[in-house]
Design an enzyme around this catalytic site. Sequence first.
Site, PDB file in Angstrom:
ATOM      1  N   ILE A   1       0.838  -1.200   0.000  1.00  0.00           N
ATOM      2  CA  ILE A   1       0.000   0.000   0.000  1.00  0.00           C
ATOM      3  C   ILE A   1       0.871   1.248   0.000  1.00  0.00           C
ATOM      4  O   ILE A   1       0.626   2.208  -0.719  1.00  0.00           O
ATOM      5  CB  ILE A   1      -0.945   0.004   1.219  1.00  0.00           C
ATOM      6  CG1 ILE A   1      -1.910  -1.187   1.145  1.00  0.00           C
ATOM      7  CG2 ILE A   1      -1.717   1.317   1.304  1.00  0.00           C
ATOM      8  CD1 ILE A   1      -2.781  -1.347   2.381  1.00  0.00           C
TER       9      ILE A   1
ATOM     10  N   GLY B   1       7.779   3.649   3.552  1.00  0.00           N
ATOM     11  CA  GLY B   1       8.511   4.776   4.104  1.00  0.00           C
ATOM     12  C   GLY B   1       9.909   4.368   4.482  1.00  0.00           C
ATOM     13  O   GLY B   1      10.359   3.254   4.186  1.00  0.00           O
ATOM     14  N   GLY B   2      10.622   5.294   5.165  1.00  0.00           N
ATOM     15  CA  GLY B   2      12.009   5.043   5.487  1.00  0.00           C
ATOM     16  C   GLY B   2      12.230   3.938   6.485  1.00  0.00           C
ATOM     17  O   GLY B   2      13.268   3.285   6.488  1.00  0.00           O
TER      18      GLY B   2
ATOM     19  N   LYS C   1       1.004  -3.411   8.967  1.00  0.00           N
ATOM     20  CA  LYS C   1       1.960  -2.320   9.162  1.00  0.00           C
ATOM     21  C   LYS C   1       3.278  -2.899   9.645  1.00  0.00           C
ATOM     22  O   LYS C   1       3.352  -3.542  10.684  1.00  0.00           O
ATOM     23  CB  LYS C   1       1.413  -1.333  10.191  1.00  0.00           C
ATOM     24  CG  LYS C   1       2.403  -0.258  10.630  1.00  0.00           C
ATOM     25  CD  LYS C   1       2.666   0.759   9.542  1.00  0.00           C
ATOM     26  CE  LYS C   1       3.594   1.865  10.045  1.00  0.00           C
ATOM     27  NZ  LYS C   1       3.846   2.886   9.034  1.00  0.00           N
TER      28      LYS C   1
ATOM     29  N   ASP D   1       0.773  11.438  13.438  1.00  0.00           N
ATOM     30  CA  ASP D   1       1.058  11.513  11.999  1.00  0.00           C
ATOM     31  C   ASP D   1      -0.223  11.799  11.222  1.00  0.00           C
ATOM     32  O   ASP D   1      -0.495  11.180  10.190  1.00  0.00           O
ATOM     33  CB  ASP D   1       1.705  10.222  11.506  1.00  0.00           C
ATOM     34  CG  ASP D   1       2.406  10.409  10.146  1.00  0.00           C
ATOM     35  OD1 ASP D   1       2.750  11.562   9.818  1.00  0.00           O
ATOM     36  OD2 ASP D   1       2.602   9.417   9.438  1.00  0.00           O
TER      37      ASP D   1
END
Length: 691
Positions: A19, A22-23, A42, A135
């Site tokens: 989906i 990120g880092g 996640k 976030d």
Amino acid sequence: MSLNPGDLLRERYRIIGIIGKGGMGAVYRGEDTVLQTTVAIKENLNPLPQAVKQFKREAVLLASLRHPNLPRVTDHFIEGDLQYLIMDYIPGDDLKTILERQGALPESQVIGWCREICDALIYLHTQHPPVTHRDIKPANIKITPDGKPVLVDFGIAKASEVGSVTTTGARSLTPGFAPPEQYGSSPTDSRSDQYSLAATLYNLLTGQIPPDSLERALEQVALKPIRDWNPKISPAVDASIWKAMSLSPSERFLSVKDFFEGISGDIELSKLAPQPTQPAGREPLTVIRRTPEKTTKEKEHPEAPGREEGPSAGRKLPVPILAAAGAFLCLAATGLAVGGYALSGGWPLASKTSPTPTIRETPALLASATGTVPGSGITEVTPTKTTIPSPTVTLSPTVRPTPAGGSNLLAFVSNREGNKYQIFTYNLGSGEIVQLTKDPADKGRLAWSPDGKKIYYEARMSDAKKDIFVMDADGSNPVNLTNIAGYDDLYPAPAPAGDRVAFVSFRNTWQQIYWMSDAGKGVINVSAYHSGENFNRPQEWDPAWAPDGFTMYLVLGVTGKVRVYRWDSRNPAADPYLVTMHDGDYWEGEPAVSPNGEYVAYTHFFSGGNKICIAFTDTTKRKPCTDALTDSVYNSDPDWSPDGQWIAYTSRRGGNAEVHLVMISGAGDINLTDNPAHDLYPAWQPAAVTP
């Protein structure tokens, strides 16, 4: 690790596809093969030992949450250094996608979504202990097919405790939406979510990403009121978002509930304010009306000018933040005043009490000289303070440098030809100024190629992100080297051999140092190499090469202190080594290594402004920087002349930015550009230029 479609986790969760990434991890769409349902998986990387206990504790808390506008967390586990949360998969488009497709959205629709998200946040913030999301942004709010907003991506949500500070691996932020306290080691709480939600509304109602909170704190850029973008927005919404986006948490609303009441116009804004002595109480605001933010150039502080709005708005400095914010708002940069120890390495110079007359910016005092100031056509008085020796090293720059410090051209950035910041060159022999760029992108920091034939520079694109370009020295043939959608790339630093360019990027969420070939190929994350626990941190910035071509100087924060380090690229796993020696609540940045490799100039940021210091690269001679290169404050961006005898820098001592030159002894400081516009980011062309 990277998961592929068909991979099976815990013999239960099958990967369907990715989906987002990120880092420090990714989110996958998957299938729960036991319940035969679609889930979101996640994945988060955090190898620090202390993070395991925190993850387990917070995952259990998240799994207990039940709210119609939040996804359920149904499982959690750890495999190696990777943490996994299994959550409900939420169908539909996120608000970032909707905004990109439709443009600025109607107020009534946005406030309707906001009502439900506020309800979810109130639910989170009233848990025991409270939960902060940390976030919130348009990309993390999905609109289901039936129109319901759902706040997703709980990978960095945190169970808050009084005085608690988030572990490094759990931190994440999105420039424009993250509050300033989230950049450093300060605690976050419900007011941090309030800021991010307000920034999200700002984006949805205007179609504009708000300026980064840290850049606002550093007075590089001002927040523009929503009604300036869209006069149709109601005053209550405008004023409430303005208040919720205050830089100081104490100046925001007491709660998300109060924030939404302000947006709805259900209460008088003048009756809402924080009560500093009674955290649970209120006191009326004396003035709640929106007061336009100003950058430092617009403020009337002639004795304390700061950093003004400019192209450096893309440069984001993580700081150990805003408990000490007042100490850092004047990020304009100072010079090392002459006297005492001018260098961190500490060579004694003559005292400031010397009767030698001040020669800075005073042509009449420069007229009876023995040395020539580069590009000024004026000669320079030889003050006694330039010849004092040191017991460990002799600071003996000749007071008669070549007419241009070893090179004729000095490049810089200026808005003297309009509102946009463009690249110019100053011929130090003739005084001629030539504009090299005219395209509509604001330009930022720049650097010459080692052969002096090309210029690398930052440019802010139409989507507000920054890319790194390279062009010929005459301004022709510009090429975008880092055209990666959605990420800022900045601060180019070509290696002495000319074969690669170091730069800073946010493509892994945090700002880290990368390098690439001179043509923009073969990008490598340099920051990922460090293996020691104290240096395995996500954020590093301000790369600068030593003349040897393998030693890199950089800036990173360890245990809340931001300092200049050096790193040997021949041994990638080696930890960076501390170069400077300071204690206290301030930080350092913008290192520049002398052509002979013996010294590193850098900017020292402190509560009263900034100053330029010079340290030995030989760390056995490391000493604190106790004085400045010049007798003023608010100086930054040092760059060495090719002969190593002069430093060009940006000074804001008069309110606007000017390019100054000064000898490394502190003598002969002159305002080179002296223009009502802003002139900044000087870069000296290397001496080794061939036709």
